[in-house]
Scaffold this active site. Sequence first.
Site, PDB file in Angstrom:
ATOM      1  N   SER A   8       0.830  -1.204   0.000  1.00  0.00           N
ATOM      2  CA  SER A   8       0.000   0.000   0.000  1.00  0.00           C
ATOM      3  C   SER A   8       0.872   1.265   0.000  1.00  0.00           C
ATOM      4  O   SER A   8       1.720   1.416  -0.887  1.00  0.00           O
ATOM      5  CB  SER A   8      -0.938  -0.043   1.216  1.00  0.00           C
ATOM      6  N   ASP A  10     -18.719 -12.939 -13.587  1.00  0.00           N
ATOM      7  CA  ASP A  10     -18.018 -14.041 -12.900  1.00  0.00           C
ATOM      8  C   ASP A  10     -17.583 -15.118 -13.892  1.00  0.00           C
ATOM      9  O   ASP A  10     -16.460 -15.631 -13.835  1.00  0.00           O
ATOM     10  CB  ASP A  10     -18.956 -14.632 -11.819  1.00  0.00           C
ATOM     11  N   ASP A  30     -14.291 -15.832 -16.833  1.00  0.00           N
ATOM     12  CA  ASP A  30     -13.070 -16.639 -16.702  1.00  0.00           C
ATOM     13  C   ASP A  30     -13.363 -18.138 -16.731  1.00  0.00           C
ATOM     14  O   ASP A  30     -12.459 -18.957 -16.541  1.00  0.00           O
ATOM     15  CB  ASP A  30     -12.302 -16.254 -15.428  1.00  0.00           C
ATOM     16  N   ASP A  63     -17.189 -18.724  -9.365  1.00  0.00           N
ATOM     17  CA  ASP A  63     -16.600 -18.872  -8.029  1.00  0.00           C
ATOM     18  C   ASP A  63     -16.583 -17.558  -7.260  1.00  0.00           C
ATOM     19  O   ASP A  63     -15.936 -17.446  -6.217  1.00  0.00           O
ATOM     20  CB  ASP A  63     -15.163 -19.416  -8.150  1.00  0.00           C
ATOM     21  N   ILE A  99     -15.088 -14.986  -8.185  1.00  0.00           N
ATOM     22  CA  ILE A  99     -13.847 -14.267  -8.504  1.00  0.00           C
ATOM     23  C   ILE A  99     -13.872 -13.843  -9.974  1.00  0.00           C
ATOM     24  O   ILE A  99     -14.107 -14.670 -10.854  1.00  0.00           O
ATOM     25  CB  ILE A  99     -12.617 -15.163  -8.240  1.00  0.00           C
ATOM     26  N   ASP A 153      -8.984  -5.338  -5.075  1.00  0.00           N
ATOM     27  CA  ASP A 153      -8.523  -4.299  -4.132  1.00  0.00           C
ATOM     28  C   ASP A 153      -9.520  -3.141  -4.132  1.00  0.00           C
ATOM     29  O   ASP A 153      -9.691  -2.472  -5.154  1.00  0.00           O
ATOM     30  CB  ASP A 153      -7.128  -3.819  -4.547  1.00  0.00           C
ATOM     31  N   HIS A 186      -7.221  -5.690  -0.548  1.00  0.00           N
ATOM     32  CA  HIS A 186      -6.094  -4.773  -0.396  1.00  0.00           C
ATOM     33  C   HIS A 186      -4.974  -5.433   0.420  1.00  0.00           C
ATOM     34  O   HIS A 186      -5.109  -5.615   1.622  1.00  0.00           O
ATOM     35  CB  HIS A 186      -6.557  -3.491   0.290  1.00  0.00           C
TER      36      HIS A 186
HETATM   37 CA   LIG Z   1     -14.955 -16.567 -11.913  1.00  0.00          CA
END
Ligand SMILES: [Ca+2]
Length: 528
Positions: free
Chosen positions: A192, A270, A273, A277, A279, A413, A453
Amino acid sequence: MRRTQSTTAIMVYHLLATAILLPAFGRAADPSAKCLSLKSTLQLKNTTILDVAYLAAPATVSTAGACQSSAAVTAAPVCRVYFVTNTTSTSAVHGEAWLPDTWYGRFLGLGNGGLNGCIDYVGLDYGTSLHFATVGSDNGHDGSSGLPFLNHPEVINDYAFRATHIEAIIGKQIITAYYGTPAAKSYFLSCSGGGRQGMQAALRYPADFDGILTGAPATDFNHLAGWGGMLSHYIGATSPDSSATAETSPKFIPPELWSLVSAEILRQCDLLDGVRDGIITEPDECDFQAEVLRCTGNQTTGCLTQVQLEAIKNIYSPLFGLDGELLYPRYSPGAEADLFASSVFGGNFSSLMADWERYAVLNVTEHNFANFSVHDIALVDQVNPGGVATFDGDLSEFRTRGGKFVTYHGRRDPLISSTNSKRVYDLISHTLSAPPHEMDSFYRLFLIPGMGHCFGGLGPTLFGQGIIPGTNAVNDSDHNILLALVDWVEGGVSPATIVGSDGNGAERTHCRYPMRSVWNGTVFACEE
Ligand SMILES: [Ca+2]
Ligand SMILES: *[C@@H]1O[C@H](CO)[C@@H](O)[C@H](O)[C@H]1NC(C)=O
Ligand SMILES: *[C@@H]1O[C@H](CO)[C@@H](O)[C@H](O)[C@H]1NC(C)=O
Ligand SMILES: *[C@@H]1O[C@H](CO)[C@@H](O)[C@H](O)[C@H]1NC(C)=O
Ligand SMILES: *[C@@H]1O[C@H](CO)[C@@H](O)[C@H](O)[C@H]1NC(C)=O
Ligand SMILES: *[C@@H]1O[C@H](CO)[C@@H](O)[C@H](O)[C@H]1NC(C)=O
Ligand SMILES: *[C@@H]1O[C@H](CO)[C@@H](O)[C@H](O)[C@H]1NC(C)=O
Ligand SMILES: *[C@@H]1O[C@H](CO)[C@@H](O)[C@H](O)[C@H]1NC(C)=O
Ligand SMILES: *[C@@H]1O[C@H](CO)[C@@H](O)[C@H](O)[C@H]1NC(C)=O
């Protein structure tokens, strides 16, 4: 983690390590007596030794002043040297050196976070657990507020560039005095605000560190702070210490609507990719359309008004300046769901921007942020207190010296856009005319999908970054980014990837930019 082992086990480990692996360094005969003697024998320029203590592990450490909440348990027996170095007649840097009994000949310098002023005890503990002689500083002032900057340009200089340099100079001298031999290699570790310090060190004092490891760096500092101010402005926040004004603003987005926004972002992005999940591996590819959340008919809850939609649109768009130039990348879709996002969208005006603009740029204690705009950012740019910006691609001297730079950034982040770390990579690459295969020889950026972060978030985000206790401090360079840097500096073995763990057995291979993290049906792999 090693801290959970018994003291006896630690001692045995150290004795073995000393006897078998480390003929050149290792333990003093009576470390406690040798440590305490430093109080009278250490003579360093402009420096007063405030305290020297020998700490057996485990021990609790605390310090006076505004940062006193910072306390730590030591992972290894250390000699603790507390010092203050005058940097000018109106400024001084306080620091602590933790010198482990079993030393591997390495110096590790630490940075700070945000606008603080607080010695990084977690880092001191972490560094010494891996046998680095570790030194942290208070960055030239005490506490987390920017108030010490007011009418103290030399305190600003300490914050912007000098404290880290003093830490390197004084730290190395203390090490030489204690162990009787200089550190063979010097490293820097921080995240940071401390990530910015690491970059500043490489640019301004390229001989201070052989290896630099930065996380979520606050590079392009003035624009980062300005961006924080604009995010506040978009949602109607006008004061750093009261959420009342924003909550009553029609632009304010309450937590339940943020949940709705996050769910919609995941619905749209989501699966980009290939895996559902939670992410978003590459948030820069998420072209989030908020229109579907618009209130229709007589709907008044669970939807966004026109004014709120405007706020969302602004938040997820890049920030441009008065001449149409890019000031800062957009907020990353998905990052709004991180725990710390509430400090950005909770209703208070950004304290980073408010403190910086008031105390370092306008030199006032009171300022009304109701009409904050890119004009404020232009003013901050113009003053650039202490040369804090740290947005310069010329790492040529650091590279020529053989320095290695490893940096990482969580893609979720909520405080500093990870896209900015790509931007900095591209800036260096462009400035040095170094395509990725040449950048690879001294500068590597690892992007960490799902991570918030510096740490936390979703998925396998522990890889020895050391910013929190229990960060997977394994002695294994594939899983520990600090030791990967050591291998690179000392053994010429560059880290191709870094493997994150979630603490429960799951792992993910994190890729270095510009490689991409691609799902092949079984695992995420790194591809050109
Ligand atoms: Ca994903
Ligand atoms: C550092 O500055 C303080 C305050 O000006 C002064 O009292 C002290 O003697 C100085 N210390 C050294 C080592 O120069
Ligand atoms: C000691 O401080 C003075 C300013 O007070 C500075 O000019 C000098 O360079 C400092 N010396 C060292 C070794 O840092
Ligand atoms: C890691 O373990 C190896 C032996 O496997 C040892 O040589 C090395 O010193 C250890 N490194 C650290 C930082 O503990
Ligand atoms: C307004 O709300 C009422 C009650 O929920 C509903 O019956 C009605 O159909 C709504 N009117 C419009 C125009 O959506
Ligand atoms: C706003 O700032 C006040 C005063 O610093 C603090 O107590 C409060 O928790 C903050 N609110 C949010 C939502 O962060
Ligand atoms: C505030 O002080 C700084 C020096 O610390 C100076 O560069 C800047 O111009 C001052 N700002 C104003 C508005 O006078
Ligand atoms: C902000 O701008 C509005 C509209 O121009 C103006 O009425 C108001 O006085 C300004 N507020 C501050 C604090 O400057
Ligand atoms: C995906 O990559 C892994 C690791 O490289 C490999 O073991 C696996 O066979 C690959 N799967 C496919 C479908 O290519």
